[in-house]
Motif scaffolding. Sequence first.
Motif, short mmCIF file in Angstrom:
data_model
loop_
_atom_site.label_atom_id
_atom_site.label_comp_id
_atom_site.label_asym_id
_atom_site.label_seq_id
_atom_site.Cartn_x
_atom_site.Cartn_y
_atom_site.Cartn_z
N LYS A 134 65.80 61.22 19.15
CA LYS A 134 67.19 61.24 19.61
C LYS A 134 68.04 60.52 18.58
O LYS A 134 67.66 59.49 18.06
CB LYS A 134 67.31 60.54 20.96
N ASN A 136 72.00 59.02 17.72
CA ASN A 136 73.32 58.73 18.26
C ASN A 136 74.21 58.21 17.14
O ASN A 136 73.75 57.94 16.04
CB ASN A 136 73.26 57.75 19.44
N SER A 137 75.47 58.09 17.44
CA SER A 137 76.45 57.63 16.45
C SER A 137 77.38 56.62 17.11
O SER A 137 78.03 56.93 18.11
CB SER A 137 77.25 58.81 15.92
N ILE A 141 80.38 57.24 19.87
CA ILE A 141 80.45 56.43 21.08
C ILE A 141 81.79 55.69 21.14
O ILE A 141 82.43 55.62 22.19
CB ILE A 141 79.26 55.44 21.16
N CYS A 159 77.91 49.18 24.55
CA CYS A 159 76.78 49.82 23.85
C CYS A 159 75.45 49.29 24.38
O CYS A 159 74.49 50.06 24.52
CB CYS A 159 76.88 49.59 22.35
#
Length: 172
Positions: A134, A136-137, A141, A159
């Motif tokens: 996975k 994410n950034s 976000i 976060c």
Amino acid sequence: WRSVAKLYGFSEYDAPVLESEALYTRKAGEEVTQQLYNFVDKGDRAVALRPEMTPSLARMVMAKKGGLNLPLKWFSIPQCWRYERMTRGRRREHFQWNMDIWGVAGEKADAELLSAMVTFFQNVGLTSEDVGIKVNSRLVIGEVLSELGIPAEKFAATCVLVDKLEKVPLDA
């Protein structure tokens, strides 16, 4: 892990097991102290066993203030501790493979790190049937949280909560 990191041109580093508690509270706020093994030492300093390596790495790189040749490609396999409820795959004491690249703009560094992970999985006989990756950034976000009206000063704490969504049962 070491052979894959070295194959990709990374150098191994280590950092102290015991760090200033402030190193972690600056990133995630005072509430993170509930997840730390922390205490006041004989010198009356608030210290903690490292729960992760990123703040120690950042401290080490910033201490050199441009004295390091970029790009910097360092890896570590540190022992870390977190005081939190144990769940499947999440223990209070663990080892963690870190590979960090400093001084490379854009997604090139991310692609190299993903390639190294896939190489490791292939080397130990794991396929996409066995494991998923996975991505994410923090930028994405941040945009989403901004659109939802979450103030910027709550970004780090939010976060931490988002990170826990899949790790803690909804009824907890």
